[in-house]
Design an enzyme around this catalytic site. Structure first.
Site, short mmCIF file in Angstrom:
data_model
loop_
_atom_site.label_atom_id
_atom_site.label_comp_id
_atom_site.label_asym_id
_atom_site.label_seq_id
_atom_site.Cartn_x
_atom_site.Cartn_y
_atom_site.Cartn_z
N ASN A 42 45.30 55.83 34.04
CA ASN A 42 44.44 55.10 34.98
C ASN A 42 43.20 55.93 35.27
O ASN A 42 43.23 57.17 35.28
CB ASN A 42 45.18 54.66 36.25
CG ASN A 42 45.93 55.76 36.96
OD1 ASN A 42 46.31 56.75 36.36
ND2 ASN A 42 46.14 55.58 38.25
N ILE A 43 42.11 55.23 35.49
CA ILE A 43 40.81 55.85 35.72
C ILE A 43 40.20 55.20 36.95
O ILE A 43 39.95 53.99 36.96
CB ILE A 43 39.89 55.62 34.49
CG1 ILE A 43 40.54 56.19 33.22
CG2 ILE A 43 38.51 56.24 34.73
CD1 ILE A 43 39.88 55.75 31.92
N GLU A 44 40.02 56.00 37.99
CA GLU A 44 39.51 55.45 39.25
C GLU A 44 38.02 55.75 39.43
O GLU A 44 37.54 56.81 39.03
CB GLU A 44 40.33 56.02 40.42
CG GLU A 44 41.78 55.60 40.32
CD GLU A 44 42.64 56.12 41.46
OE1 GLU A 44 42.22 57.04 42.17
OE2 GLU A 44 43.76 55.58 41.60
N GLU A 55 47.63 50.79 31.64
CA GLU A 55 48.04 49.83 30.61
C GLU A 55 46.81 49.23 29.91
O GLU A 55 46.76 49.11 28.69
CB GLU A 55 48.86 48.68 31.22
CG GLU A 55 50.15 49.11 31.89
CD GLU A 55 49.98 49.43 33.37
OE1 GLU A 55 48.98 50.07 33.74
OE2 GLU A 55 50.87 49.05 34.15
N CYS A 85 50.90 45.88 36.95
CA CYS A 85 50.35 44.95 37.95
C CYS A 85 50.14 43.58 37.31
O CYS A 85 50.26 43.41 36.08
CB CYS A 85 49.04 45.50 38.52
SG CYS A 85 47.63 45.29 37.40
N1 THU Z 1 47.80 51.39 38.45
C1 THU Z 1 47.99 51.41 37.10
O1 THU Z 1 47.39 52.23 36.38
N2 THU Z 1 48.84 50.50 36.55
C2 THU Z 1 49.54 49.58 37.26
O2 THU Z 1 50.14 48.70 36.68
C3 THU Z 1 49.58 49.69 38.72
C4 THU Z 1 48.45 50.44 39.32
C5 THU Z 1 46.87 52.35 39.03
C6 THU Z 1 45.59 51.77 39.54
C7 THU Z 1 45.17 52.80 40.55
O3 THU Z 1 44.47 53.83 39.88
C8 THU Z 1 46.48 53.37 41.06
O4 THU Z 1 47.46 53.01 40.13
C9 THU Z 1 46.87 52.90 42.45
O5 THU Z 1 46.84 51.51 42.51
#
Ligand code: THU
Length: 129
Positions: A42-44, A55, A85
């Site tokens: 994940n990349i915020e 994913e 999600c």
């Molecule tokens: N996140 C994912 O990478 N995949 C998911 O299916 C659920 C949420 C990440 C997004 C965000 O960076 C962090 O988790 C918190 O929501």
């Protein structure tokens, strides 16, 4: 299909998570039809909404390299069994109606689902034909 290896690759990808805001690390590994594996984290982003889930990072890497079909996807996260999600479920659906989704705590502790179990009665590309 080597489930443990796919989980191992997801665990490696999880270490690369860029999560300065949530601190919640997620990793993913996608198996394509020809046996290739693509990983993602994940990349915020500071303005939040452009944030990309692990994913989708992995899936978009595979698709952008020319793959069209996903056979399986493994997901690992900082919670006890981190499930994809809703948005990611729809993206998996696009490229893997029959995909297996592996949600893992470790290589030896995982649960396995079909995409159809996680996203029943789904809308997909066939609906637009
Ligand atoms: N996140 C994912 O990478 N995949 C998911 O299916 C659920 C949420 C990440 C997004 C965000 O960076 C962090 O988790 C918190 O929501």
């Amino acid at each position: 299909m080597d489930r443990k290896y796919l989980i191992k690759r997801a665990l490696e990808a999880q270490k690369k998570a860029y999560v300065p805001y949530s601190k919640f690390r997620v990793g993913s590994a996608v198996l394509t039809e020809d046996g290739s594996i693509y990983t993602g984290c994940n990349i915020e982003i500071s303005s939040y909404s452009p944030t990309l889930c692990a994913e989708r990072t992995a899936i978009f890497k595979a698709i952008s390299e020319g793959h069209k079909k996903i056979k399986a996807i493994a997901v690992v996260g900082d919670s006890d069994y981190t499930y994809p999600c809703g948005v990611c479920r729809q993206v998996i659906r696009e490229f893997g109606k029959d995909a297996i989704v592996i949600v893992a705590n470790s290589e030896d502790d995982y649960r396995e689902y079909t995409l159809d179990e996680l996203l029943p009665h789904s809308f997909g590309p066939e609906d637009l034909k």
